[in-house]
Structure formats: C-alpha cells, structure tokens
Scaffold this motif. Sequence first.
Motif, PDB file in Angstrom:
ATOM      1  N   THR A 249       0.829  -1.208   0.000  1.00 34.79           N
ATOM      2  CA  THR A 249       0.000   0.000   0.000  1.00 34.79           C
ATOM      3  C   THR A 249       0.861   1.254   0.000  1.00 34.79           C
ATOM      4  OG1 THR A 249      -0.144  -0.040   2.399  1.00 34.79           O
ATOM      5  CG2 THR A 249      -1.946  -1.055   1.204  1.00 34.79           C
ATOM      6  N   LEU A 250       2.162   1.100   0.258  1.00 36.05           N
ATOM      7  CA  LEU A 250       3.056   2.256   0.187  1.00 36.05           C
ATOM      8  C   LEU A 250       3.648   2.411  -1.207  1.00 36.05           C
ATOM      9  CD1 LEU A 250       4.819   1.883   3.626  1.00 36.05           C
ATOM     10  CD2 LEU A 250       3.234   3.668   2.962  1.00 36.05           C
ATOM     11  N   GLY A 251       3.291   1.501  -2.107  1.00 33.41           N
ATOM     12  CA  GLY A 251       3.727   1.653  -3.490  1.00 33.41           C
ATOM     13  C   GLY A 251       4.892   0.774  -3.900  1.00 33.41           C
ATOM     14  N   ARG A 256      11.088  -4.269  -5.136  1.00 31.74           N
ATOM     15  CA  ARG A 256      11.330  -3.564  -3.876  1.00 31.74           C
ATOM     16  C   ARG A 256      10.867  -4.414  -2.691  1.00 31.74           C
ATOM     17  NH1 ARG A 256      12.553   1.708  -2.306  1.00 31.74           N
ATOM     18  NH2 ARG A 256      12.910   2.196  -4.472  1.00 31.74           N
TER      19      ARG A 256
ATOM     20  N   PRO B  94      -0.345   3.384  -3.785  1.00 33.54           N
ATOM     21  CA  PRO B  94       0.090   4.426  -2.842  1.00 33.54           C
ATOM     22  C   PRO B  94      -0.889   5.601  -2.782  1.00 33.54           C
ATOM     23  CG  PRO B  94       1.479   4.398  -4.803  1.00 33.54           C
ATOM     24  CD  PRO B  94       0.592   3.210  -4.887  1.00 33.54           C
ATOM     25  N   PHE B 117      10.173   5.029   3.348  1.00 34.26           N
ATOM     26  CA  PHE B 117       9.939   3.850   2.509  1.00 34.26           C
ATOM     27  C   PHE B 117       8.954   4.146   1.383  1.00 34.26           C
ATOM     28  CE2 PHE B 117       7.997  -0.074   1.184  1.00 34.26           C
ATOM     29  CZ  PHE B 117       9.005  -1.025   1.277  1.00 34.26           C
ATOM     30  N   GLY B 118       7.824   4.767   1.742  1.00 32.80           N
ATOM     31  CA  GLY B 118       6.781   5.061   0.758  1.00 32.80           C
ATOM     32  C   GLY B 118       7.254   5.996  -0.342  1.00 32.80           C
ATOM     33  N   LEU B 120      10.223   6.732  -1.343  1.00 39.28           N
ATOM     34  CA  LEU B 120      11.260   6.107  -2.162  1.00 39.28           C
ATOM     35  C   LEU B 120      10.648   5.098  -3.131  1.00 39.28           C
ATOM     36  CD1 LEU B 120      14.126   5.585   0.454  1.00 39.28           C
ATOM     37  CD2 LEU B 120      13.994   7.297  -1.369  1.00 39.28           C
ATOM     38  N   ALA B 121       9.608   4.401  -2.660  1.00 40.73           N
ATOM     39  CA  ALA B 121       8.969   3.393  -3.511  1.00 40.73           C
ATOM     40  C   ALA B 121       8.254   4.028  -4.703  1.00 40.73           C
ATOM     41  CB  ALA B 121       7.990   2.553  -2.691  1.00 40.73           C
ATOM     42  N   VAL B 122       7.781   5.264  -4.550  1.00 43.97           N
ATOM     43  CA  VAL B 122       7.081   5.894  -5.668  1.00 43.97           C
ATOM     44  C   VAL B 122       8.028   6.803  -6.451  1.00 43.97           C
ATOM     45  CG1 VAL B 122       4.804   5.731  -4.629  1.00 43.97           C
ATOM     46  CG2 VAL B 122       6.158   7.793  -4.253  1.00 43.97           C
ATOM     47  N   ASN B 169       2.955   9.758   1.686  1.00 43.94           N
ATOM     48  CA  ASN B 169       2.777   9.693   0.229  1.00 43.94           C
ATOM     49  C   ASN B 169       1.638  10.590  -0.228  1.00 43.94           C
ATOM     50  OD1 ASN B 169       4.834   8.080  -0.563  1.00 43.94           O
ATOM     51  ND2 ASN B 169       3.618   6.205  -0.752  1.00 43.94           N
TER      52      ASN B 169
END
Lengths: 348, 275
Positions: A249-251, A256, B94, B117-118, B120-122, B169
């Motif tokens: 849910t954080l993308g 990853r 996200p 974390f969020g 960086l993931a996007v 995010n």
Amino acid sequence: MASEELRTAIPVAERDSATPEVIAPDAIPLPSNRVINLRAGTSVIIWLIVLAVHNLIPQAGASFKVPTDYLSPAALLVLGITLASWAAAYVVQGRREQVLAIYRVMIVLGVALIPWEVAERLAWIKPPFFPSASKIIGVYIEDSGTLLLSVAYSLRLLVVGYVIGSIAGVAFGLALGWSKHVSNWSMFWIRLIGPIPATAWIPLAIVIFPSSFTAGIFLIAFASWFPVMMLTWSGVAGVPKALLEAAQTLGADDRRLLRHVVIPAALPNVFVGLFMSLGTAFAILIVAEMLGVKAGLGWYITWSQGWSEYHKVYAAMLVLGALFIVVVSGIFKVRDRLLGWQKGILRW
Amino acid sequence: MVATTTVSQSLPLTQGSAVELLGVSKTRPKGDGRETGGLVLNHVNLRIEPGSFVSIVGPGGCGKTTLLRLLAGLEPPSAGHVHVGGQTVRGPSPRRGIIFQDANLFPWLSVLKNVTFGPLAVGISPKDAEARATHWLTFLGLSKFLHRYPHELSGGMQQRVAIARAIVNEPDLLLADEPFGGLDWITREQVCDELLRLWHTTHKTFVYVTHALEEAVYISQRVIILSARPGTVAKIIEINLPAQRWADADLRFSPEYARLVEEVREIFAEQTALG
C-alpha cells in the motif's frame, strides 16, 4: 477532565520529551575488588600447583632421552598473564568482565592439567595415545610451519566451499519462498536429495570432479547448501503478511518488496542457517581432507596418526576448535552489523 | 499549533477521492482461518464524499475490516464494484494509504527510514523523501526519535509513526482499521486528535473503522453503521459537531455529543440484536 486540560495545554513535541518513553538497557555493575582478587589468587595457586606437580614429581618409567620441557614455560606464561590482567583489572576498571572471563578459562585449564600431569609423571597413562601436555604444546613450537600451512589450506577449502554453498542456499531459499511455482515443482526433489548426507556423495564426487580439491569444494558446498536453503525458505515463508501488505500500500513493486521487505525480514533466519551449516561444513572439511585432499588439518591429523604421533593429533584438534571460533565470530560480526535492529529482541 | 500552519502552507489543498461501493459483496471460503466461511459483506451500496471523514462501526464480525481491505485493494470483492476517485480499485496503490490495527512498522528500519519507505517506492528522490518524512514526523511530535528503531518506542509512538508512514505519500484516501485499539485511553485520545488535525490540514478523504462508538462520533462527520454479519449499511448518521473538535476540551461533555453517541449506540444495539 484534568487530563483533557493537561493534554491541550502542552504542545505535542513537549509531551514526548517530558515522558521518556524510550527503553534504555540497565547498566550492569562491575565485578567487585573481592571477586577479582579471589579469582586471580585461585588462578595463581592452581598454576603454581601445576608447576610443582610437573617439576617435583619424578618421571616414572624408563626414558631414553629427556624431552624438552614446554609445560614449565607455558605455566609461567599463564602466571604472567594472570598477574598482568590482575593489574589491568585495577587500571582499566571497565574491562573487569573480560579479565574474569580469562581467569575462568585459566582456572578450568589448570584444574584439568593437575591430574593429567600426575598421571603422566607416575606413568599411569601411556604414550603415544595419551601424550603429556608438554609434548602437545611442543607441537605448536616445533611443527608450527606445517601446522600453519595446514590451517591455510583448510581455510581455503572451507571458505570457497562454504561461500558457494551459502550463496546457492540463499538463492534457492529465496526462490522457493517467493515463487509458488518453484516450490511446487522442486519440493519433492529437494526432500529427496537434500537430506542425503554429503559423505554419501564422496564416491561420486571423486569420480566426477577433476581433483580432490574441487571434489572437496563440492562436498562442503553441498553440505552447507541444504540447511541455508531450508532456513532461508522458512524465513521468507514467515515474513508477516501484514508487512508485505503495508509495503504494497506504500507503493512497493515486487522488486522492492523482495529487496527491502522479504530479504531483511528473512535475514535472522538466514543467519541461523549459516551458523548451522558451518558445523556441517567443518565436519565435511575434515572428512574430505582425510580422504584425498593432500593438505590441510584433516590431512595433518591422518598423517600424524600414521606416524603414531598422537600429540600432533591433539594439537591439530585444538587448532580446529580455535579455527571454528574465529570463523563463527566473523559470521557473528557480519550478523551484528546487519541485524543491529534486532538487539534486545533476540540474543544468541 | 505552530506545526499546523506550516503544514497547510506546504501542502496543496487538493480534495481527497470520492469513494463508491456499488452492490459490493464478499464471500470467504470455509476454513480460511477466520471464524467461518460464507457471506461477509452483502450488497453494500455506499458513497463517501471527497474530503470527508467517515467512521464505520458495526457488530463484531460484520465485515468492517473486510470493507476496508476492499477499499485498499488488498482483496478483490466477490461481486459489485469498488471505485475510488472515479477509478475501479484493482490492487494496492500508494494513492490509498492504510493504517492497520498494529503499527506494522518494518522492525529493521529506523523511524525515519520507515517513513521514507513510501516516497522512495514511488520514485521520490532520497533527499525529498527525507524532508517529507521529517516534516510529518515533526508534525506528529516525533522529531526526537527519527533514528530510533520501532521496538524502542511505546505503542502510541509506533502508531504515530504508522500514521506518518501512511500520510507521507499524500494519498487521496486514508483508511484506518481500528488503529488505536491497543492504546490506553489517554494516548488514544491524543492520537485521535492528531489524526483529526491531520485530516483538517490535508483535506483528504478519511475512512475510519472502529468499535468504539464514542470515538466514531468524536472523530467523524458521518458514522456508518453496518448490520450484523453479513454486513450491509444499516444506517448513516450525520455528526454536526464543529470541525476543529480538538480545540474544544469540553466537547465530549456537551449534550449534543451525548445525544449523538446515544443515537449511534441505540442503532448499534438494534443491529447486534438482529444479528
């Protein structure tokens, strides 16, 4: 009502600093002077007894030549270390736990040596199977070159085999835990082949591989592969679903997820696997060297046995134990670096 | 509230997403590890206005959590459609943040790294990710704990980190699944107020699942009461209390508040009895 008012009156940031919510470890009190003196004194007395037994009891039985005495200098060295660390315990008070650890080893060693020396002096135990302590110590001085070379050869074989096996184990474990297809297709074969003891592969390995060295590498790699793979697998399977969902849910995409969630979450298990397989790897190392490899500690042990030089067998066994300690503490160092976050949760 | 003003300056006041559930049902296979199989949600129709704060309450096992998981895209509906921001939900994104019952922080990452974390993931640059994370953690009163590990923090602080992680995010929809169940009442009220302030500054859509009726009344604009299992919307109650509720310490003692709680409680009891 009172708490309502209190809460609105204090801004958020101050509320946090006012209540120390972070858990600090309790300080361990240092060992007292009395404990240090008692242990150091005991060590000195025991080692004086060792010296006395060794030098005052006449050697029973006929002996054509008097062997070099290595035990007396060694005992004096131990006494020197005891006295030096006794002084150190007062100069550097923070090191007292370590000093006590040294004393514990010295005391146990001394206590074990006394009956051994008595029995040896009175000729109750017979060489060559049960040599004197002096003779074993002598190996480290007289035969240090061959011994060091053996250690180097053993380390090379062990490290190459263990690293290959561990990398393969982690890779297989990740694939099995990550992909249902991989585990469905390979489960049966892994169950069948994995538990075959590496020693059972010896006849085949000797034929398949061009040299005893490469065969040894294969055997050690095989022995370390299985436990590392199983533990990595269970580590991946045990990653809390909630953490995966949180990351999604954080993308986080699959890549990853694997790199930043699955691997770190499985790492504690991977290290259990690495530790377990190291024991097997050591066992296989010695077996491989006893069977064909023309160098290393295993070879040294077999070779010495052939010449009935059992004191060298004992000396090599002790080196093997020390080697294991060194390699394990190396692995633990890496683990502590990577798993620092775990301290306080889990200790080995 | 110094922090509040800086936040509203730095954030674009975009509206959150509208949420639409059209005839949503969810069945679970038997022996799923949950209580029983069968129908969990039965033909739920619901529209949540963009930028509103909505609570969902209902008798135990009525599918509150399932409803939230459908919105997050963690599970697909068995029938019907779930739309968020005009688009069908097809998996986690996200754009839809979620705060779980447990903080669920990554134990191997520091507080700051958990929150970066969020971003960086996007694909946000490490520098910007850190700036954003620090910003939200400061807003939530955690600026002194950026480099601590989760296990060094109390439950309340962990849950605040989880809020920061979910909001960093800047999702259009923030879902919360009984996020403060494990906290003591004082901490719970504090974190609740922080969530409320957050909603007020971000103007995103918040959907909050709880079993604490008073909390639901206190925190939201509308309370949706689900029927007993299989859950469906039984009643929606508008909560006409002032928006900046945390500023009024006596709100919880006002007759209007008491009346609303009582109303929700009655309907809730009715539904429990029916189930």
